[in-house]
Write a protein that holds these residues in place. Structure first.
Motif, mmCIF file in Angstrom:
data_model
loop_
_atom_site.group_PDB
_atom_site.id
_atom_site.type_symbol
_atom_site.label_atom_id
_atom_site.label_comp_id
_atom_site.label_asym_id
_atom_site.label_seq_id
_atom_site.Cartn_x
_atom_site.Cartn_y
_atom_site.Cartn_z
ATOM 1 N N HIS A 39 -12.030 -5.768 -1.114
ATOM 2 C CA HIS A 39 -11.300 -5.341 0.064
ATOM 3 C C HIS A 39 -9.618 -5.810 -0.933
ATOM 4 O O HIS A 39 -8.561 -5.379 -1.494
ATOM 5 N N GLY A 40 -9.607 -7.084 -1.724
ATOM 6 C CA GLY A 40 -8.648 -7.532 -2.616
ATOM 7 C C GLY A 40 -7.682 -8.560 -1.914
ATOM 8 O O GLY A 40 -8.128 -9.098 -0.655
ATOM 9 N N ARG B 274 -8.022 0.359 -0.660
ATOM 10 C CA ARG B 274 -8.740 -0.897 -0.820
ATOM 11 C C ARG B 274 -9.655 -0.266 -0.002
ATOM 12 O O ARG B 274 -10.389 -0.359 0.689
ATOM 13 N N PHE C 51 -7.725 1.028 -7.649
ATOM 14 C CA PHE C 51 -7.191 1.092 -6.541
ATOM 15 C C PHE C 51 -5.570 0.902 -6.724
ATOM 16 O O PHE C 51 -4.800 1.006 -5.978
ATOM 17 N N LEU C 52 -5.005 -0.426 -7.793
ATOM 18 C CA LEU C 52 -4.014 -1.378 -7.365
ATOM 19 C C LEU C 52 -3.497 -0.993 -8.788
ATOM 20 O O LEU C 52 -4.224 -0.624 -10.230
ATOM 21 N N PHE D 73 -3.330 -10.844 -8.598
ATOM 22 C CA PHE D 73 -4.111 -10.656 -7.548
ATOM 23 C C PHE D 73 -5.585 -10.547 -8.085
ATOM 24 O O PHE D 73 -5.420 -10.227 -9.371
ATOM 25 N N ALA E 218 -0.740 -0.658 -4.172
ATOM 26 C CA ALA E 218 -2.333 -0.645 -3.709
ATOM 27 C C ALA E 218 -1.885 0.796 -3.227
ATOM 28 O O ALA E 218 -1.626 1.328 -2.405
ATOM 29 N N VAL F 31 0.951 -1.054 0.262
ATOM 30 C CA VAL F 31 0.465 0.123 -0.244
ATOM 31 C C VAL F 31 0.729 1.257 -0.041
ATOM 32 O O VAL F 31 1.271 1.805 0.803
ATOM 33 N N THR G 140 -12.827 1.783 -10.401
ATOM 34 C CA THR G 140 -11.319 0.794 -10.217
ATOM 35 C C THR G 140 -10.350 1.743 -9.771
ATOM 36 O O THR G 140 -10.697 2.613 -9.508
ATOM 37 N N TYR H 181 -9.725 -5.550 -4.945
ATOM 38 C CA TYR H 181 -9.121 -4.813 -5.450
ATOM 39 C C TYR H 181 -9.997 -3.579 -6.191
ATOM 40 O O TYR H 181 -9.417 -2.505 -6.846
ATOM 41 N N LYS H 182 -11.500 -3.614 -6.039
ATOM 42 C CA LYS H 182 -12.149 -2.599 -6.712
ATOM 43 C C LYS H 182 -13.396 -2.715 -6.133
ATOM 44 O O LYS H 182 -14.411 -3.137 -5.419
ATOM 45 N N ASP I 70 -12.169 3.368 2.024
ATOM 46 C CA ASP I 70 -10.944 3.008 1.241
ATOM 47 C C ASP I 70 -10.107 3.503 2.976
ATOM 48 O O ASP I 70 -9.889 3.978 3.396
#
Length: 503
Positions: free
Chosen positions: A374-375, A417, A408-409, A382, A414, A61, A406, A385-386, A433
Motif C-alpha cells: 500500500h505504501g 495505492r 502507482f507513485l 517513499f 500517488a 493522491v 508499478t 506503492y507497488k 487500488d
C-alpha cells in the motif's frame, strides 16, 4: 539533505495541524540506507531511532488520468477491470468465476489519546485520496465476466451498509464476511446477484471503540472445517495497555459449524492477506510491523503461520530483537518468539497476498506469491506503492522479490495505492487500488487463460502435512500472549451491521 513535507489543497482550519506535520516531515533524513538489504529471509536491521515526532512523508493522491494505467513488464498486459468503485480493498473469486470486490472505509469514532494520533489520523485521511469520501462505501460488489474474455459484463451490489468489511470466504452455499467487529454468515448460492437474507453472527471479533487496526481478513482451511481470521493490534506497541489488546495481534481459528474460536497464532501486529498455499496447505499472511523506530525499522514481512506460534509483538520484532519502549519487559515472551519467513522492507504496508500456482500467467510468475504494498508513511522517503512477486520452491520463498506492477507513485504524487490481490476466473491477477477506486487486471500478453475458473477458496493440497484435506488441526497447547480471551457478544444491534439495518 532536508526533505520538506508538501501538502496541497490545505485549508486554513488545518493550519495548526499542518505546522505539527511540517515539524515532523521537514527533518534531516540522515541515511543512505540501502532498502534492498531488507528484502529476503535475513534482513539487515539498523539500530532503532527514537524521536518526539516520527518520520512522515505522504504522497498526495491525484488519481489516474484518462488512458493512464500502472506499468507491467514484458510478457504481461494490464487493463482496468472495474472503475468508479468506492475504496476497493480486497478481491475474491468464487468457484464459478464471479469476482467479489470488498469496498470499505475506516470505522468512525476511534478516540484520540495522543497528539501524534491526531497527526497520524489526518495524514491517513489525506493519503486516502480518491473521491475524498463522497461515495457510499462499505459494500460488496459482484463482477461477472460471462464469456471469460477479461471484461466485466455484469456488475451487481451484492451487499450494502456493512460495517467496514474486509475479508470474505465462501463454502457450502454460505458467504462469510469479516466486518470490523464480527464474522457474518449469509446464505448464498453461486450465481445469485443479490443477498436479501439477514446474516447470523458466526462469532464476534474484537472491535470498537478503539479498533486501531480494524481490517479483518479471512481464509478457509483446506479441510473447509475452519475459517482463519486476522485481528490486528489496538495500538502501535501496546501503549494503550495490554487490556486493550485481548484477542488482538493474532490470527483466530473459527469452527464454521459452531462458531467456536481460539487463537491460532499470536504476536502478529497487523496481519492481512491470509491465504493457503495450494500445494502444502499451510496458512500464510503478510504483516505490518511497528512504527516510530526510524525509517528503516521494522520490516513488514510475509510468513507461514505456525499453529501456537508467537511472533514477538509487542515485546520484540523480527525474532528476538527487543523493543525497549515496551514496559514491563517480558524476556519470557521474547524467548518464545520465532522469526518470520521473509522480510518485505520497512513500512511498505503489505496488505494483500495471493499465490499464483493456479494462474494463467507466464511461467516466470507461476510458482510464487504476489504481494500488494500500500505504501509508506513513516519514512522520510517513499517505499512500497507497488505489487511485487516472490518466487517459491518447495512451498517456501526462494529468491529476491521483484517489482511486477508499478507506476502507482510518481515523484511525491500517488495515482493509486494497491491493497488486496487475487487471481480472477480466467487466471489473471487482480489488484484492488483503494485510492484509484479501480480494480486492475494483469494478464499474460499472449491471452492465455485457465481451462476453468479456480476460486480463491479452492486448493489442491498434497497428501502430507497438517494442512491435508480432512485433517483436524490439533489444539494449541501453549498459552497465547497477554491472557487473550475470546470476544463477548454485546447487547444491542447485530454486530457487523448499522443500527438502521437492525431496524
Amino acid at each position: 539533505m532536508t526533505k520538506c513535507f508538501r501538502l496541497r489543497r490545505a485549508t486554513a482550519a488545518a493550519g495548526s495541524l499542518l505546522c505539527l506535520v511540517a515539524l515532523a516531515a521537514c527533518r534531516e533524513s540522515g541515511s543512505d540506507f540501502d532498502v534492498s538489504q531488507q528484502v529476503g529471509p535475513d534482513p539487515v536491521l539498523p539500530a532503532p531511532i527514537s524521536s518526539l515526532v516520527p518520520d512522515l512523508e505522504v504522497a498526495e493522491v491525484v488519481g489516474w488520468k484518462e488512458g493512464q494505467t500502472p506499468s507491467v513488464p514484458d510478457g504481461l498486459k494490464i487493463s482496468a477491470y472495474a472503475r468508479d468503485l468506492a475504496h476497493p480493498r480486497t478481491v475474491h473469486t468464487l468457484p464459478n468465476g464471479d469476482v467479489l470486490v470488498v469496498q470499505s472505509r475506516t470505522p468512525p469514532g476511534k478516540p484520540v489519546s495522543r497528539p501524534k494520533d491526531l497527526i497520524r489520523g489526518w495524514i491517513m485521511s489525506y493519503a486516502q485520496g480518491g473521491d475524498g469520501g463522497s461515495k457510499k462505501s462499505n459494500l460488496i460488489t459482484l463482477l461477472r465476466d460471462t464469456n471469460r474474455d477479461g471484461t466485466v459484463d455484469e456488475r451487481h451490489d451484492l451487499l450494502t451498509d456493512l460495517t467496514s468489511p474486509f475479508g470474505v470466504a465462501w463454502s457450502d452455499d454460505t458467504l462469510y464476511v469479516a466486518a470490523a467487529d464480527a464474522i457474518l454468515a449469509y446464505p448464498y448460492r453461486l450465481g445469485d446477484t443479490r443477498i436479501a437474507a439477514q446474516p447470523h453472527v458466526l462469532t464476534p471479533l474484537p472491535g470498537g471503540p478503539i479498533n486501531h487496526h480494524w481490517t479483518k481478513d479471512l481464509a478457509l482451511s483446506p479441510d473447509r472445517r475452519f475459517l482463519y481470521a486476522s485481528v490486528g493490534s489496538n495500538s502501535n506497541i501496546a501503549e494503550r495497555g495490554l487490556e486493550a489488546e485481548k484477542g488482538r495481534a493474532a490470527i483466530w481459528q473459527v469452527d464454521r459449524q459452531t462458531g467456536a474460536s481460539r487463537v491460532y497464532a499470536s504476536g502478529l501486529r497487523n496481519p492481512n492477506g491470509l491465504t493457503v498455499h495450494p500445494q502444502t496447505g499451510e496458512l500464510w499472511a503478510v504483516v505490518n510491523e511497528r512504527d516510530e523506530l526510524g525509517p528503516n525499522l521494522v520490516p513488514d514481512y510475509m510468513t507461514s503461520v505456525k499453529e501456537g506460534a508467537f511472533y514477538g509483538w509487542p515485546w520484540s520484532y523480527y525474532g528476538n530483537h527487543v523493543d525497549a519502549r515496551v514496559h514491563p519487559p517480558r524476556p519470557d515472551m521474547v524467548q518464545q518468539t520465532i522469526a518470520p519467513d521473509y522480510a518485505l522492507g520497512s513500512h511498505v504496508a503489505a496488505l494483500g497476498m495471493t499465490f499464483a500456482l493456479n494462474s494463467a500467467l507466464p511461467e516466470a510468475y507461476r510458482n510464487g506469491a504476489f504481494v500488494g504494498q500500500h505504501g509508506s508513511w513513516n519514512r522520510s522517503s517513499f517505499t512500497g506503492y507497488k505489487v511485487v512477486y516472490i518466487p517459491f520452491e518447495n512451498g517456501s520463498p526462494a529468491g529476491k522479490a521483484r517489482d511486477v506492477v508499478t507506476g502507482f507513485l510518481e515523484g511525491d504524487q500517488a495515482r493509486g495505492r494497491p491493497v488486496g490481490v487475487g487471481i480472477d476466473g480466467t487466471g489473471a491477477l487482480l489488484i484492488a487500488d483503494d485510492s484509484g477506486d479501480t480494480v486492475w487486471r494483469v494478464a499474460a500478453a499472449d491471452g492465455s487463460t485457465t481451462p476453468e475458473p479456480v476460486g480463491t477458496d479452492q486448493t489442491t493440497v498434497g497428501t502430507t502435512g497438517s494442512g491435508r484435506r480432512g485433517a483436524v488441526a490439533p489444539r494449541n497447547t501453549s498459552p497465547p500472549q497477554m491472557d487473550i480471551a475470546p470476544a463477548v457478544l454485546p447487547p444491542g444491534p447485530r454486530l457487523g451491521q448499522t443500527p438502521e439495518q437492525e431496524q
